[in-house]
Design a protein around this motif. Sequence first.
Motif, PDB file in Angstrom:
ATOM      1  N   THR A  29       3.640  -6.984  -4.975  1.00 49.66           N
ATOM      2  CA  THR A  29       3.692  -5.555  -4.686  1.00 49.66           C
ATOM      3  C   THR A  29       2.743  -5.212  -3.545  1.00 49.66           C
ATOM      4  N   PRO A  30       3.226  -4.589  -2.480  1.00 49.82           N
ATOM      5  CA  PRO A  30       2.336  -4.235  -1.371  1.00 49.82           C
ATOM      6  C   PRO A  30       1.432  -3.062  -1.746  1.00 49.82           C
ATOM      7  N   PRO A  31       0.284  -2.929  -1.056  1.00 55.89           N
ATOM      8  CA  PRO A  31      -0.580  -1.770  -1.292  1.00 55.89           C
ATOM      9  C   PRO A  31       0.190  -0.477  -1.014  1.00 55.89           C
ATOM     10  N   GLN A  32      -0.146   0.564  -1.755  1.00 59.05           N
ATOM     11  CA  GLN A  32       0.554   1.837  -1.623  1.00 59.05           C
ATOM     12  C   GLN A  32      -0.441   2.976  -1.447  1.00 59.05           C
ATOM     13  N   VAL A  33      -0.157   3.864  -0.495  1.00 56.37           N
ATOM     14  CA  VAL A  33      -0.940   5.087  -0.330  1.00 56.37           C
ATOM     15  C   VAL A  33      -0.186   6.185  -1.076  1.00 56.37           C
ATOM     16  N   MET A  34      -0.914   6.860  -1.964  1.00 59.71           N
ATOM     17  CA  MET A  34      -0.277   7.879  -2.799  1.00 59.71           C
ATOM     18  C   MET A  34      -1.075   9.176  -2.715  1.00 59.71           C
ATOM     19  N   ARG A  35      -0.438  10.291  -3.045  1.00 61.31           N
ATOM     20  CA  ARG A  35      -1.089  11.594  -3.056  1.00 61.31           C
ATOM     21  C   ARG A  35      -0.911  12.231  -4.428  1.00 61.31           C
ATOM     22  N   TRP A  36      -1.977  12.849  -4.905  1.00 58.51           N
ATOM     23  CA  TRP A  36      -1.933  13.589  -6.152  1.00 58.51           C
ATOM     24  C   TRP A  36      -1.329  14.947  -5.870  1.00 58.51           C
ATOM     25  N   ASP A  37      -0.254  15.314  -6.549  1.00 57.45           N
ATOM     26  CA  ASP A  37       0.404  16.602  -6.280  1.00 57.45           C
ATOM     27  C   ASP A  37       0.098  17.650  -7.349  1.00 57.45           C
ATOM     28  N   GLY A  38      -0.886  17.376  -8.206  1.00 57.10           N
ATOM     29  CA  GLY A  38      -1.258  18.331  -9.240  1.00 57.10           C
ATOM     30  C   GLY A  38      -0.846  17.898 -10.622  1.00 57.10           C
ATOM     31  N   SER A  39       0.225  17.094 -10.712  1.00 59.46           N
ATOM     32  CA  SER A  39       0.663  16.623 -12.021  1.00 59.46           C
ATOM     33  C   SER A  39       0.885  15.112 -12.053  1.00 59.46           C
ATOM     34  N   GLN A  45       3.280   6.073   1.311  1.00 62.10           N
ATOM     35  CA  GLN A  45       3.518   4.977   2.238  1.00 62.10           C
ATOM     36  C   GLN A  45       3.161   3.655   1.576  1.00 62.10           C
ATOM     37  N   GLN A  46       3.951   2.609   1.860  1.00 64.57           N
ATOM     38  CA  GLN A  46       3.599   1.250   1.471  1.00 64.57           C
ATOM     39  C   GLN A  46       3.050   0.547   2.697  1.00 64.57           C
ATOM     40  N   LEU A  47       1.996  -0.228   2.514  1.00 65.38           N
ATOM     41  CA  LEU A  47       1.366  -0.939   3.620  1.00 65.38           C
ATOM     42  C   LEU A  47       1.646  -2.430   3.499  1.00 65.38           C
TER      43      LEU A  47
END
Length: 136
Positions: A29-39, A45-47
């Motif tokens: 599994t590649p590293p992933q950039v994620m954002r918290w959207d409140g829930s 993005q996958q790196l």
Amino acid sequence: GSFGTDRLLLPSCSTAPRDPRDPRPSLATPPQVMRWDGSMFRLLQQLPSRGAHVFQPLLIARDQLAILGSDFAFSQVLRLEPDKGLLEPLQELGPPALVAPRAFAHITMAGRRFLFAACFKGPTQIYQHHEIDLSA
């Protein structure tokens, strides 16, 4: 787009086993950039990186950068492209000098900018930041 505390990098190691009888985690599994959207976290993005062990966001000059340090491949310097809101490859740092990086730090001295890379399997490496105007 700002690269701030609303984003999270998940490691390259997944908790999904390769085989139902094999309890070891999969490294595919590649590293992933994620954002918290409140829930919940949402994928941004996958790196592409193999063996990533460190993700270090940095602000150098006017650039919002992130370094993805790897043991098995070149470490990647990524720049946040404000128009796209994505990290784009900028430069590779790699062997033979940079081996198994574990931490990166930006230091400014006498108007010069340096990047220190602490390595697990070798000496600390020091890079100097240079800005090159390619517009001419």
